[in-house]
Design an enzyme around this catalytic site. Structure first.
Site, PDB file in Angstrom:
ATOM      1  N   LYS A   6       1.150  -1.190   0.021  1.00  0.00           N
ATOM      2  CA  LYS A   6      -0.157   0.173   0.023  1.00  0.00           C
ATOM      3  C   LYS A   6       0.750   1.333   0.010  1.00  0.00           C
ATOM      4  O   LYS A   6       0.464   2.163  -0.735  1.00  0.00           O
ATOM      5  CB  LYS A   6      -0.710  -0.067   1.159  1.00  0.00           C
ATOM      6  CG  LYS A   6      -1.793   1.138   1.117  1.00  0.00           C
ATOM      7  CD  LYS A   6      -2.712   1.088   2.444  1.00  0.00           C
ATOM      8  CE  LYS A   6      -3.859  -0.020   2.247  1.00  0.00           C
ATOM      9  NZ  LYS A   6      -4.674   0.026   3.589  1.00  0.00           N
ATOM     10  N   GLU A  43       9.943  -5.534   4.088  1.00  0.00           N
ATOM     11  CA  GLU A  43      10.383  -6.789   3.422  1.00  0.00           C
ATOM     12  C   GLU A  43       9.791  -6.673   2.015  1.00  0.00           C
ATOM     13  O   GLU A  43      10.679  -7.280   1.038  1.00  0.00           O
ATOM     14  CB  GLU A  43       9.444  -7.979   4.028  1.00  0.00           C
ATOM     15  CG  GLU A  43       9.840  -8.218   5.477  1.00  0.00           C
ATOM     16  CD  GLU A  43       8.711  -7.483   6.425  1.00  0.00           C
ATOM     17  OE1 GLU A  43       8.434  -7.690   7.505  1.00  0.00           O
ATOM     18  OE2 GLU A  43       8.069  -6.285   5.768  1.00  0.00           O
ATOM     19  N   GLY A  96      -5.296  -5.668   5.111  1.00  0.00           N
ATOM     20  CA  GLY A  96      -4.608  -6.724   4.235  1.00  0.00           C
ATOM     21  C   GLY A  96      -4.982  -8.250   4.124  1.00  0.00           C
ATOM     22  O   GLY A  96      -4.974  -8.772   3.099  1.00  0.00           O
ATOM     23  N   ARG A  97      -5.523  -8.711   5.328  1.00  0.00           N
ATOM     24  CA  ARG A  97      -5.965 -10.208   5.355  1.00  0.00           C
ATOM     25  C   ARG A  97      -7.204 -10.249   4.714  1.00  0.00           C
ATOM     26  O   ARG A  97      -7.508 -11.401   4.525  1.00  0.00           O
ATOM     27  CB  ARG A  97      -5.817 -10.552   6.770  1.00  0.00           C
ATOM     28  CG  ARG A  97      -6.614  -9.654   7.874  1.00  0.00           C
ATOM     29  CD  ARG A  97      -6.513 -10.081   9.442  1.00  0.00           C
ATOM     30  NE  ARG A  97      -7.052  -9.312  10.068  1.00  0.00           N
ATOM     31  CZ  ARG A  97      -6.682  -8.028  10.582  1.00  0.00           C
ATOM     32  NH1 ARG A  97      -5.431  -7.795  10.208  1.00  0.00           N
ATOM     33  NH2 ARG A  97      -7.422  -7.297  11.538  1.00  0.00           N
ATOM     34  N   GLU A 110      -4.879 -12.938  13.336  1.00  0.00           N
ATOM     35  CA  GLU A 110      -4.433 -11.415  13.372  1.00  0.00           C
ATOM     36  C   GLU A 110      -5.820 -10.705  13.764  1.00  0.00           C
ATOM     37  O   GLU A 110      -5.649  -9.275  14.338  1.00  0.00           O
ATOM     38  CB  GLU A 110      -4.027 -11.132  12.098  1.00  0.00           C
ATOM     39  CG  GLU A 110      -3.261  -9.833  11.676  1.00  0.00           C
ATOM     40  CD  GLU A 110      -2.560  -9.410  10.623  1.00  0.00           C
ATOM     41  OE1 GLU A 110      -1.389  -9.725  10.506  1.00  0.00           O
ATOM     42  OE2 GLU A 110      -3.098  -9.598   9.656  1.00  0.00           O
ATOM     43  N   HIS A 148      -1.564 -39.293  10.630  1.00  0.00           N
ATOM     44  CA  HIS A 148      -0.328 -40.232  10.954  1.00  0.00           C
ATOM     45  C   HIS A 148       0.538 -39.149  11.759  1.00  0.00           C
ATOM     46  O   HIS A 148       1.878 -39.367  12.155  1.00  0.00           O
ATOM     47  CB  HIS A 148       0.456 -40.540   9.857  1.00  0.00           C
ATOM     48  CG  HIS A 148      -0.634 -41.661   9.100  1.00  0.00           C
ATOM     49  ND1 HIS A 148      -0.459 -43.150   9.467  1.00  0.00           N
ATOM     50  CD2 HIS A 148      -1.538 -41.501   8.206  1.00  0.00           C
ATOM     51  CE1 HIS A 148      -1.485 -43.715   8.674  1.00  0.00           C
ATOM     52  NE2 HIS A 148      -2.043 -42.813   7.947  1.00  0.00           N
ATOM     53  N   LYS A 204       6.932  -4.162  14.084  1.00  0.00           N
ATOM     54  CA  LYS A 204       7.328  -3.489  13.176  1.00  0.00           C
ATOM     55  C   LYS A 204       8.269  -2.288  13.510  1.00  0.00           C
ATOM     56  O   LYS A 204       9.588  -1.988  13.114  1.00  0.00           O
ATOM     57  CB  LYS A 204       6.467  -3.047  12.171  1.00  0.00           C
ATOM     58  CG  LYS A 204       5.852  -3.833  11.212  1.00  0.00           C
ATOM     59  CD  LYS A 204       4.808  -3.270  10.440  1.00  0.00           C
ATOM     60  CE  LYS A 204       3.859  -4.405   9.579  1.00  0.00           C
ATOM     61  NZ  LYS A 204       3.121  -3.629   8.484  1.00  0.00           N
TER      62      LYS A 204
END
Length: 545
Positions: A204, A210, A265-266, A351, A382, A510
């Protein structure tokens, strides 16, 4: 006490859950339990009969939803009210799948035309790339997409493209980069050719640490392998609000797609953040994904609470977290293409609802968001299913499976279904000591040995689960499934009276990370920090090459 825990319904639920019979007994008492506790909506079927609930439990849960004004809160979200109170934002990911005829106002402006305009821009771009009209700097068509993002800008597109693998354009491959670890982007760049690779950068601000670092490394690689600054516009596009930064980077303003503050964002895969999805599966299938989600939106907004799939799932989550002290929730996908879905739901739920204060700032006095985890069936059977069946913690489960496979082969899908349904049955009914002894009666063991082993074979059962089925995994059913979990997450937050749409815990990490970065880059003294942080910084300085 908070308003929620002061409720007489809350107290009644607490008393009721202590008296409820084992699920095995509930099934024995009611031959119609499956029919009464299942429903279909939006191409999905939900069996919620294997939950610790009877008709009274359900009545109390729905009463609690009404007392907390759940329906009014749902309408407030869809109407564009400022429900993200700490950031003073509307929450309108649902507007991204709205019809062109709808009117949804933010600050007095109808946002639907802008959404439609962006989708049209995406469609034009996707058509140019997938038909070969878009050429790289040497005149070759694009063969590889590298999507660079972090958080929702990465995980949503990655999981959806993975889930829709049968619908991929056969002439394209897609690679996702999020981790700032150099190994991640280095390994991806080894797979692609600069002449035929398109980079999609999603940030954005165009400054997410990152994402920007990975994009700059991709740019350096591109320039070092034959490309020029003038060629960047043919190989780099962006999804961002910062058009100035993107054009300064070398991107063409016509190939910059917008992001909006009213989409978290999510919740953003439905926007231009979903550009990698549209490139891989085509705009028609991307629109089908939106249509499936929209159908679930309408169901969530309009269906009565008692017949509302996200509401029912959200209420059961509250039941287990607040009245049975369940600390986690497992999502088990019995479809290889859906193997990444638990990680997506993990971010969505944790979040959103990893909060410890109410909307008014009071400390909550009850559990909120559980730990979400899971994996692919039958692999988990398993591994960690042992803990689910016989561990001391209560772990509610969701089982998700299409009834038809994209790759029918022999008995594979029948065996997959038998494992899925068998696991839900085992969780529900368990095994008594008497049943275990009966199974061992012909083992040839002594009576004492049989009794000892039988004790180890006992399973309490009464472990709750939901089973979600669909005829086939399609863009539409996938859209409905993801929207189902979005709304389930909203229901939980609305009941708990928390803000499901900010993320201050993420922001703190952050902020402190950026402070440490400055100290590392400038070799700045860190002795004012705690001794652990100071020691780790000094160790890195001494050994970093």
């Amino acid at each position: 006490m908070t308003q929620l825990t002061k409720s007489t319904t809350w107290s009644a639920l607490a008393a009721h859950t202590e008296q409820l019979a084992h699920m095995r007994s509930l099934f024995n008492q009611d031959s119609q339990r499956f029919n009464d506790m299942s429903l279909s909506a939006c191409g999905l079927f939900l069996d919620y009969s294997k939950n610790r609930a009877d008709s009274k439990t359900l009545a109390l849960l729905f009463s609690l939803a009404k007392e907390t004004q759940l329906q009014a809160k749902i309408k407030a979200m869809f109407s564009g009210d400022i429900i993200n109170n700490t950031e003073k934002r509307a929450v309108l990911h649902t507007a991204l799948r709205a019809d062109a005829s709808q009117e949804i106002l933010v600050d007095g402006k109808n946002i639907v035309p802008e959404v439609q305009q962006t989708q049209n821009k995406m469609a034009k771009f996707v058509d140019a790339v997938t038909t070969g009209q878009w050429k790289g700097y040497t005149g070759k068509t694009i063969t590889d997409i590298v999507s660079i993002g972090i958080g929702g800008s990465f995980l949503g597109p990655k999981i959806v493209t993975q889930a829709l693998r049968p619908y991929w354009n056969k002439s394209l491959n897609c690679h996702f980069v999020a981790n700032v670890d150099a190994s991640s982007i280095t390994e991806k760049l080894r797979l692609v050719n600069p002449e035929t690779t398109l980079f999609v950068m999603s940030s954005k601000s165009f400054g997410t640490q990152e994402t920007l670092t990975n994009t700059l490394s991709a740019k350096e690689w591109f320039l070092a392998n034959g490309g020029t600054q003038a060629d960047i516009a043919k190989h780099f596009v962006a999804v961002t609000s910062n058009v100035a930064k993107a054009t300064e980077f070398g991107m063409d303003a016509d190939n910059i797609f917008p992001m909006w503050d009213w989409v978290g964002g999510r919740y953003s895969l439905w926007s231009a953040i979903g550009l990698p999805i549209a490139l891989l599966v085509g705009m028609d299938n991307f629109q089908a994904l939106l249509a499936g989600a929209k159908e679930m939106d309408e169901h969530f907004l309009n269906a009565p609470l008692e017949q509302n799939m996200p509401v029912i799932m959200g209420l059961f989550s509250l039941l287990y977290g607040n009245f049975h002290n369940a600390q986690s929730h497992v999502v088990l996908t019995y479809d290889h293409y859906l193997r990444g879905l638990p990680a997506y739901f993990q971010q969505l739920d944790m979040e959103s609802n990893g909060k410890s204060v109410t909307l008014s700032g009071e400390c909550v006095q009850y559990n909120t968001g559980p730990v979400i985890w899971g994996g692919e069936g039958t692999n988990g059977q398993h591994a960690y299913h042992q803990l689910i069946h016989q561990g001391t913690a209560l772990i509610p489960a969701d089982f998700i499976m299409p009834l038809q496979s994209h790759n029918p082969l022999g008995e594979h899908h029948v065996q997959l279904a038998s494992n899925c349904f068998g696991q839900t049955q085992a969780m529900m009914q368990g095994r008594t000591f008497e049943e275990a002894m009966a199974e061992l009666s012909t083992s040839g063991l002594s009576a004492d040995e049989q009794a000892l082993i039988a004790k180890h074979k006992v399973m309490q059962g009464n472990k709750p689960s939901n089973t979600i089925l669909m005829d086939k995994l399609t863009p539409s059913t996938l859209g409905a499934l993801i929207a189902l979990y979005e709304h389930r997450t909203f229901v939980q937050g609305a009941l708990w009276d928390i803000n499901s749409f900010d993320q201050w815990g993420v922001e703190l990490g952050k902020t402190l990370g950026n402070d440490v970065l400055i100290r590392l880059q400038a070799d700045k003294d860190a002795s004012e920090l705690d001794s652990s942080s100071n020691g780790l910084i000094n160790m890195f300085r001494a050994n970093h090459i």
